[in-house]
Design a protein around this motif. Sequence first.
Motif, PDB file in Angstrom:
ATOM      1  N   LEU A   4      11.725   2.443  -4.332  1.00  0.00           N
ATOM      2  CA  LEU A   4      12.183   1.339  -3.482  1.00  0.00           C
ATOM      3  C   LEU A   4      11.430   1.301  -2.159  1.00  0.00           C
ATOM      4  O   LEU A   4      11.168   0.227  -1.621  1.00  0.00           O
ATOM      5  N   ARG A   5      11.073   2.450  -1.644  1.00  0.00           N
ATOM      6  CA  ARG A   5      10.242   2.444  -0.423  1.00  0.00           C
ATOM      7  C   ARG A   5       8.887   1.832  -0.698  1.00  0.00           C
ATOM      8  O   ARG A   5       8.329   1.122   0.135  1.00  0.00           O
ATOM      9  N   GLY A   6       8.327   2.076  -1.864  1.00  0.00           N
ATOM     10  CA  GLY A   6       7.064   1.457  -2.235  1.00  0.00           C
ATOM     11  C   GLY A   6       7.184  -0.042  -2.392  1.00  0.00           C
ATOM     12  O   GLY A   6       6.265  -0.794  -2.032  1.00  0.00           O
ATOM     13  N   VAL A   7       8.317  -0.501  -2.912  1.00  0.00           N
ATOM     14  CA  VAL A   7       8.549  -1.943  -3.035  1.00  0.00           C
ATOM     15  C   VAL A   7       8.628  -2.582  -1.657  1.00  0.00           C
ATOM     16  O   VAL A   7       8.041  -3.638  -1.412  1.00  0.00           O
ATOM     17  N   VAL A   8       9.352  -1.947  -0.750  1.00  0.00           N
ATOM     18  CA  VAL A   8       9.455  -2.475   0.607  1.00  0.00           C
ATOM     19  C   VAL A   8       8.076  -2.509   1.261  1.00  0.00           C
ATOM     20  O   VAL A   8       7.721  -3.459   1.959  1.00  0.00           O
TER      21      VAL A   8
END
Length: 67
Positions: A60-64
């Motif tokens: 999810l951090r990569g998506v953000v």
Amino acid sequence: MAELSRLTYYDLQWEAQHGRVPPLVGRKEECSRIVRMCHRRMQTRLMVVGPHGVGKTALLRGVVHAL
């Protein structure tokens, strides 16, 4: 309701704005799939589930970071 108070909340948008999100390596396919799901017109809700330690938060951090 007591279970919800134990959940950890991450403000990923704040972290991304302040440069605290490291780049995601090796998860490009999963990241792009989540981004496509978020850009749909209907049914934009999604849930990332899995056992401990598989990298859900990192994903999810990569998506953000990608957004």
